[in-house]
Design an enzyme around this catalytic site. Structure first.
Site, short mmCIF file in Angstrom:
data_model
loop_
_atom_site.label_atom_id
_atom_site.label_comp_id
_atom_site.label_asym_id
_atom_site.label_seq_id
_atom_site.Cartn_x
_atom_site.Cartn_y
_atom_site.Cartn_z
CD GLU A 1 -2.64 1.14 2.66
OE1 GLU A 1 -3.67 1.84 2.71
OE2 GLU A 1 -2.30 0.38 3.60
CE LYS B 1 -7.48 1.93 2.99
NZ LYS B 1 -6.26 2.23 3.79
CB CYS C 1 -5.01 -1.31 4.25
SG CYS C 1 -4.20 -1.33 5.87
#
Length: 313
Positions: free
Chosen positions: A50, A136, A170
């Site tokens: 990430e 995200k 994540c």
């Protein structure tokens, strides 16, 4: 015993970081690590962590308290914004050229800049170059004052003709409906770029492998204090060898077996040979969006249109 040839694929997860606020250094590191994974480890799919390009500013508070910001915090955000990348842009072009040259697939974590807003993204590349991105959906906790929210228009699953590749960034891995949406797209290689280095994260990686009956490729950063400029002071301390992000990269089979890792205490590259027929073997008794789904009871609606403030790339 079957005489059919095995269908295999070599996957690699990279555990590393790049100097914060140095975009060219981050790109050079990314290129070198992909080359190493493919050229020396034989990887056909490579996953980087990430925010590898653009950086994850672990331990910095950007001068934020509830109801106020500081001039120093605004200047720090300006530096962070300047280190982010444009999509499309020169960094994307360079990585696209690289995967075309090497004939591999890669998933690279990055921070994307769109005017005044930043997005945490996973960039998809393949033998044909740049293939698209994932934004995200929900930045976690204090990430929300750095990154905007993605929308349903960037939920690709890339069909390589050998396997279907998708990415969850994540803590998106904790979102049950997101996972279900990706399972419904037939993901085979679940790529998880992250900075979550907790021991508990390993349970999440193994659970998703079992739940999705997919291979999970978890790539975490390993970052020390000396990757940050000297004028910044993370809450963890200023000793150069202070570990800010401790790794834990891992590769897991569709039945939850750890094939490589978790990697701790330093940078490195993990590889594993994946037997793609294990996907079918694992789905024999459980297929979350197939024969185990009960669509007469449960339905899921996913809005994949672009929305203002979260415009699809």
């Amino acid at each position: 015993m079957s005489s059919e040839p095995r269908r295999t694929l070599t996957a690699a997860v990279v555990q590393a970081s790049a100097p914060l606020f140095d975009t060219q250094a981050a790109l050079s590191r990314a290129e070198a690590l992909v080359r190493e994974a493919v050229g020396e480890r034989g990887a056909q799919v490579v996953v980087l962590p990430e925010a590898f390009l653009g950086g994850y500013p672990k331990g910095l508070d950007f001068g934020i308290t509830v109801g106020s910001r500081t001039p120093a915090g605004r200047e720090l955000f300006r530096r962070y914004h300047a280190a982010a990348i444009d999509v499309p842009g020169p960094e994307v072009d360079a990585l696209a050229d690289l995967t075309r040259e090497l004939g591999c697939h890669a998933v690279v974590g990055a921070v994307e800049r769109q005017r005044g807003t930043l997005y945490c993204v996973a960039l998809h590349f393949g033998p044909d170059g740049y293939l698209g991105l994932r934004r995200k959906l929900m930045p976690t906790a204090a990430e929300r004052y750095l990154w905007g929210q993605g929308d349903g228009s960037t939920l690709p699953v890339i069909d390589t003709s050998t396997a279907r590749i998708g990415a969850a960034i994540c803590w998106e891995n904790y979102m049950p409906l997101f996972r279900t949406a990706m399972y419904a797209k037939g993901v085979d290689l679940w790529c998880a770029p992250t900075v979550d280095d907790r021991d508990a994260w390993q349970a999440t990686m193994r659970h998703i492998a079992l739940e999705g009956r997919c291979f999970v490729l978890g790539a975490c950063q390993y970052m020390r204090r000396d990757a940050l400029p000297s004028d910044l002071h993370p809450v963890q301390g200023d000793a150069p060898d202070t570990v800010l992000i401790g790794g834990g990269s891992v590769i897991v089979s569709p039945l939850g077996e750890v094939l490589a890792g978790p990697l701790r205490d330093g940078e490195g590259i993990l590889t594993a040979e994946l037997d793609l027929d294990d996907l079918t073997r694992a789905r024999f008794d459980f297929d979350a969006t197939g024969h185990y789904a009960r669509p007469d009871v449960f339905t899921l609606h996913v809005d994949e249109s672009a929305h203002a403030g979260g415009v699809g790339g």
